[in-house]
Design a protein around this motif. Structure first.
Motif: not given
Length: 113
Positions: A9-15, A72-79, A81-92
């Motif tokens: 949980v802490m690693l998720f929040a830090s990420n 690293e797995v958390i990083t991928l999940m957070v990134f 979501g961030f890419s799609v919802f914040y940066l508005k970039e689609a994932l292919s």
């Protein structure tokens, strides 16, 4: 909280903090680079207040390799979501397949013996 869950949980929040520190400024490219760097440092300060204790606490139940793999797995999940919802970039499909392959590799870290 469960000692196996608390570091996750802490690693998720830090990420979340670190993702904003590293990539949040991309939405505001018109601002000066020095402002982006200072803002990123300010955000990263809070990331460290979560990541360092998460790794310290987590080392009681996970190896360093397992902690890094979880991060690293958390990083991928957070990134993703961030890419799609914040940066508005689609994932292919290429992104999703690449992330799945990384997650598959991560699964080998947790295989016994």
């Amino acid at each position: 909280m469960n000692p196996k869950v608390a570091p996750i949980v802490m690693l998720f929040a830090s990420n979340v903090f670190m993702t904003f520190a590293w990539y949040g400024h991309l939405k505001y490219k018109a601002s000066a680079l020095w402002m982006a760097v200072i803002a990123s440092w300010g955000i990263a300060f809070f990331e460290y207040w979560l990541a360092v204790p998460a790794n310290r606490i987590g080392s009681a139940v996970y190896s360093a390799a397992e902690l890094k793999t979880i991060q690293e797995v958390i990083t991928l999940m957070v990134f993703a979501g961030f890419s799609v919802f914040y940066l508005k970039e689609a994932l292919s499909w290429n992104h999703l397949i690449g992330f799945a392959l990384i997650a598959t590799g991560a699964a080998f870290i947790f295989r016994g013996g």
